[in-house]
Design an enzyme around this catalytic site. Structure first.
Site, short mmCIF file in Angstrom:
data_model
loop_
_atom_site.label_atom_id
_atom_site.label_comp_id
_atom_site.label_asym_id
_atom_site.label_seq_id
_atom_site.Cartn_x
_atom_site.Cartn_y
_atom_site.Cartn_z
N LYS A 107 -2.19 -6.44 8.80
CA LYS A 107 -1.96 -7.82 9.22
C LYS A 107 -2.13 -8.00 10.73
CE LYS A 107 0.47 -9.48 5.23
NZ LYS A 107 0.59 -8.20 4.48
C1 LIG Z 1 0.17 -8.09 3.18
C2 LIG Z 1 -0.07 -6.71 2.71
C3 LIG Z 1 -0.86 -6.43 1.57
C4 LIG Z 1 -1.44 -7.53 0.72
O1 LIG Z 1 -2.49 -8.21 1.37
P1 LIG Z 1 -2.95 -9.65 0.82
O2 LIG Z 1 -3.95 -10.12 1.81
O3 LIG Z 1 -1.72 -10.51 0.78
O4 LIG Z 1 -3.53 -9.43 -0.52
C5 LIG Z 1 -1.08 -5.12 1.24
N1 LIG Z 1 -0.53 -4.09 1.94
C6 LIG Z 1 0.23 -4.31 3.03
C7 LIG Z 1 0.82 -3.15 3.74
C8 LIG Z 1 0.49 -5.62 3.47
O5 LIG Z 1 1.27 -5.82 4.54
#
Ligand SMILES: *Cc1c(COP(=O)(O)O)cnc(C)c1O
Length: 434
Positions: A107
């Site tokens: 993220k």
């Molecule tokens: C947010 C997140 C996901 C999922 O990603 P999306 O874009 O919501 O599908 C997977 N793994 C981690 C560690 C995350 O923080």
């Protein structure tokens, strides 16, 4: 860049408007009207380009002339100043490690790009905003770090007391500067409802220039396509077809990959991998699409029962189901399978997976056995295993090495303001602060 709402009931907007609005008023999601193909020369030279060079070409192609090239270059160079290596795990399976940013999760890509894009537009307009965000853990820390010291922006983060991990709480409460953490005596749903109500309260929203930073913002989606190109660049010369496996919750990460494919990146197939929250894999395997309340798992960043980017996935294919399932396979795994995968992969290869990446690995391994046998598989390792040491360490029977930026956070002083769990509490806080 022209964007439409997936509900088609509001006028098109440009990139800047979409960034600050976040959600269109008809409750749809913003999507680009056109996704132009990148030129052949880009793909011919891609293996010689850095992550930042690729990021510039990709974002310029999507955003167009709304941000001049020199300014965009500054934004991407500052946002993506860490690596995204493709690391071999087995003969035909690689890990795309997306956890080398400041909060050790993918993220960071979205949050860092979004913050700098907002900062750029605000400076141009001589405006300021207050970002209000509810978090159940990871999003909040990526946003806090992403917006740290970006001029013109203050950030207020609501998190539920006692319901985030210790590391996550530390990451939220030790940032300081322009970032304030509010500890809410309630659940994540309370936090989310309080933030929603603040945005609906027009008087408060305008008086405090409130803006959102949630995962549906288009400026978080665009940067999530960049590492697909960069991963391809790293394996291109092996000459094999490439399959990407994406551990998913809200499906923003997968949508980033689909956008990359739409610009011409030669991706053979995607595998959408989920935990027990499997509404999308079910749909991809021919069942009706039925959202439901989320269930808790050890891959908790993927505990989503009503994925917010599903409308975008459909929009990218004009809702043509046969085309969707030609490009995307779906698989889901239980916590027991996730744990077994972490233990087995460590034993066989020495590679340490986090619970999210483990689902990506398991789905990819299964897919390559059944289908695309000649392909090179790359799964997205979305978080550093140290962030989930309590799950991982007993499985691999040794400790995970904490990266320096994680261990540093553990010794910092925490600062949070405690508030109650109703909107009135949030409103009172906003009204009394300077
Ligand atoms: C947010 C997140 C996901 C999922 O990603 P999306 O874009 O919501 O599908 C997977 N793994 C981690 C560690 C995350 O923080």
């Amino acid at each position: 860049m022209i964007l439409y709402s997936t509900n088609h009931r509001v006028p098109d907007v440009n990139f800047e408007e979409a960034v600050f609005k976040g959600l269109p008023d008809d409750n749809g999601l913003y999507m680009p009207r056109e996704i132009d193909k990148l030129p052949d020369s880009f793909f011919e030279n891609i293996h010689e380009m850095s992550l930042q060079e690729i990021a510039l070409q990709v974002t310029a192609n999507l955003i167009g002339d709304e941000i001049p090239t020199n300014d965009l270059m500054e934004i991407v160079n500052d946002a993506f100043d860490f690596e995204a290596p493709v690391v071999p795990v087995t003969e035909n399976i690689r890990s795309l490690e997306l956890y080398h940013g400041p909060t050790l999760a993918f993220k960071d890509f979205g949050a860092r790009f979004m913050s700098r894009v907002m900062g750029y537009f605000l400076k141009k307009r001589k405006r300021e905003v207050n970002i209000l965000v509810a978090t159940s853990g990871d999003t909040g820390s990526a946003v806090a770090q992403g917006f740290l010291n970006v001029p013109g922006i203050t950030v207020t983060i609501l998190y539920p007391r006692g319901k985030v991990s210790e590391i996550q709480r530390k990451q939220l409460t030790t940032v300081g500067q322009n970032v304030t953490a509010l500890e809410v005596s309630g659940t994540f749903d309370d936090c989310q409802r309080m933030v929603k109500q603040a945005f609906l309260d027009r008087k408060i929203r305008e008086k405090h220039s409130l803006s959102s930073a949630n995962s549906i913002n288009i400026s978080r989606l665009i940067p999530q396509s960049i590492y697909y190109y960069y991963a391809y660049a790293q394996v291109k010369e092996e000459g094999k077809p490439v399959v990407f496996c994406v551990p998913s919750g809200n499906y923003g990460n997968l949508c980033g990959g689909l956008i990359a494919k739409a610009t011409g990146l030669p991706i053979k197939r995607f595998v959408a991998a989920s935990n027990a929250n499997d509404v999308v894999p079910k749909y991809l395997n021919g069942h009706p699409y039925e959202t439901r309340p989320s269930v808790q798992t050890i891959s908790n960043a993927m505990d989503v029962g009503d994925p917010s980017n599903f409308a975008r996935l459909q929009a990218l294919y004009d809702e043509r189901f046969p085309d969707i399932v030609r490009d995307i396979a779906g698989k889901s795994f239980s916590d027991e399978q996730t744990e077994a995968t972490i233990a087995r992969v460590f034993k066989e290869t020495g590679y340490i997976l986090d619970p999210h990446g483990a689902i990506g690995y398991a789905a990819l391994e299964q897919h390559l056995k059944e289908c695309d046998k000649d392909a090179l598989g790359i799964f997205l390792e979305t978080a550093h295993p140290a962030k989930f040491a309590d799950v991982v360490e007993p499985l691999i029977k040794q400790s995970v090495i904490f990266p320096k930026r994680l261990s540093e956070v553990l010794s910092k002083t925490e600062n949070a303001i405690s508030i109650g769990s109703s909107y009135d509490h949030l409103k009172a806080y906003l009204e009394q602060r300077k």
